[in-house]
Design a protein around this motif. Structure first.
Motif, PDB file in Angstrom:
ATOM      1  N   LEU A 244       4.701   5.048  14.778  1.00  0.00           N
ATOM      2  CA  LEU A 244       5.100   6.469  13.747  1.00  0.00           C
ATOM      3  C   LEU A 244       6.640   5.929  13.588  1.00  0.00           C
ATOM      4  CD1 LEU A 244       3.637   9.349  15.699  1.00  0.00           C
ATOM      5  CD2 LEU A 244       3.233   8.657  13.263  1.00  0.00           C
ATOM      6  N   VAL A 245       7.326   5.526  14.679  1.00  0.00           N
ATOM      7  CA  VAL A 245       8.663   5.092  14.494  1.00  0.00           C
ATOM      8  C   VAL A 245       8.622   3.811  13.368  1.00  0.00           C
ATOM      9  CG1 VAL A 245      10.825   3.966  15.577  1.00  0.00           C
ATOM     10  CG2 VAL A 245       9.503   5.668  16.707  1.00  0.00           C
TER      11      VAL A 245
ATOM     12  N   HIS B  65       7.920   2.853   5.249  1.00  0.00           N
ATOM     13  CA  HIS B  65       7.543   3.477   4.168  1.00  0.00           C
ATOM     14  C   HIS B  65       7.878   4.922   4.086  1.00  0.00           C
ATOM     15  CE1 HIS B  65       6.487  -0.554   3.227  1.00  0.00           C
ATOM     16  NE2 HIS B  65       5.735  -0.631   4.322  1.00  0.00           N
ATOM     17  N   ALA B  66       8.158   5.625   5.189  1.00  0.00           N
ATOM     18  CA  ALA B  66       8.112   6.964   5.221  1.00  0.00           C
ATOM     19  C   ALA B  66       9.583   7.451   5.253  1.00  0.00           C
ATOM     20  CB  ALA B  66       7.015   7.482   6.187  1.00  0.00           C
TER      21      ALA B  66
ATOM     22  N   VAL C  71      -0.160   3.314   6.258  1.00  0.00           N
ATOM     23  CA  VAL C  71       1.110   3.173   6.415  1.00  0.00           C
ATOM     24  C   VAL C  71       1.567   2.574   7.682  1.00  0.00           C
ATOM     25  CG1 VAL C  71       3.424   4.363   6.250  1.00  0.00           C
ATOM     26  CG2 VAL C  71       1.564   5.357   4.845  1.00  0.00           C
ATOM     27  N   ALA C  72       2.270   1.550   7.967  1.00  0.00           N
ATOM     28  CA  ALA C  72       2.684   0.965   9.037  1.00  0.00           C
ATOM     29  C   ALA C  72       1.455   0.714   9.954  1.00  0.00           C
ATOM     30  CB  ALA C  72       4.004   1.366   9.774  1.00  0.00           C
TER      31      ALA C  72
ATOM     32  N   VAL D 165      -1.896  10.778   5.150  1.00  0.00           N
ATOM     33  CA  VAL D 165      -1.948  11.475   3.882  1.00  0.00           C
ATOM     34  C   VAL D 165      -0.824  11.897   3.541  1.00  0.00           C
ATOM     35  CG1 VAL D 165      -2.877  13.532   3.263  1.00  0.00           C
ATOM     36  CG2 VAL D 165      -4.457  12.103   4.448  1.00  0.00           C
ATOM     37  N   ARG D 166      -0.404  11.804   2.152  1.00  0.00           N
ATOM     38  CA  ARG D 166       0.909  12.241   1.655  1.00  0.00           C
ATOM     39  C   ARG D 166       0.867  13.717   1.670  1.00  0.00           C
ATOM     40  NH1 ARG D 166       2.791   9.964  -3.727  1.00  0.00           N
ATOM     41  NH2 ARG D 166       0.703  10.500  -4.345  1.00  0.00           N
ATOM     42  N   THR D 167       1.934  14.295   1.882  1.00  0.00           N
ATOM     43  CA  THR D 167       2.145  15.790   1.625  1.00  0.00           C
ATOM     44  C   THR D 167       3.339  16.290   1.283  1.00  0.00           C
ATOM     45  OG1 THR D 167       1.649  17.927   2.879  1.00  0.00           O
ATOM     46  CG2 THR D 167       2.449  15.908   4.263  1.00  0.00           C
TER      47      THR D 167
END
Length: 255
Positions: free
Chosen positions: A120-121, A127-128, A165-166, A171-173
């Protein structure tokens, strides 16, 4: 431990002076090996005028909280002598943050299930800007319009395209939530500076950011989403990663 700081806001609630609720939350964070060495900043808001009859209970809660947090060497308790609200406290707490990422966990939302913190880090440093952990077991049908890659609905559930992602399923939101989430520290400093007037009108972060993200998406589409790069961690099966102890116990949310 050296990449993420945990931010935990707390304020006066009916169950004080008991620390049971925040204790559950802190254990749900610090009992996890990946977070055990992280610095945690607990932000204690000043008492609101409408809660002044709770002053003694809240002072005792803060005294107990200091004692509780001594069991961990890495927990800093910041006590504010006037109401700063979430945005004001976070603005001050960020001055103490030395890590590239922050993990935000409210005082009544303990973590649950497997959570890949290191990845998550990695995600919020690449990318987030923010990755939400969901507090429902699935994406719900009424929220489908807040998922840019929504595909279909079946019953109560909304199905969305899951992307890598990584190395994580995401999911994009555009649905901001203050339930537990990981974010880059730079991004958090930016949104607090850009969108909150902490001198005159501090507020719940979600109350402002929810409409900002939704409006950016509605008006600017992909470019609007890219401005805030908000993702939701979406593993196979049950995606719930936090529960809710309802600190306010049905009380009206303070303005």
């Amino acid at each position: 431990g050296d990449r993420v700081t945990v931010l935990v806001p707390t304020s006066s609630i009916p169950s004080h002076p008991s620390t049971a609720m925040i204790e559950t939350v802190l254990h749900s964070v610090l009992d996890r090996p990946e977070l055990s060495g992280c610095e945690v900043i607990v932000m204690c808001d000043g008492l609101r005028e409408q809660h002044k009859e709770r002053a003694a209970a809240y002072e005792e809660y803060i005294r107990r909280l200091h004692r509780l947090c001594k069991q961990w060497k890495n927990v800093l308790v910041l006590v504010f002598d006037k109401p700063m609200h979430q945005s004001g406290m976070t603005s001050e707490a960020l001055k103490h943050v030395r890590t590239p990422a922050v993990f935000f966990v409210e005082h009544d939302t303990p973590l649950t299930g497997e959570i890949p913190f290191e990845q998550l880090v990695d995600a919020v440093l690449s990318h987030a800007d923010v990755v939400r952990l969901h507090h429902e077991v699935m994406v719900l049908r009424p929220h489908a319009h807040l998922m840019p890659d929504h595909q279909r609905t079946e019953g109560e559930r909304a199905f969305c395209e899951v992307k890598d992602v990584a190395g994580l399923p995401m999911v994009r939101t555009v649905q901001w939530s203050q339930r537990p989430h990981m974010a880059s520290t730079g991004f958090y400093r930016q949104i607090i500076a850009d969108h909150f007037d902490n001198q005159r009108n501090p507020m719940f972060i979600e109350d402002r950011m929810h409409s900002i993200l939704e409006t950016a998406w509605r008006k600017h589409g992909e470019a609007g989403w890219t401005r805030y790069r908000l993702w939701m961690y979406h593993p196979e099966g049950d995606i719930q990663r936090s529960t809710h102890l309802d600190g306010r116990a049905g009380e009206e949310k303070p303005a």
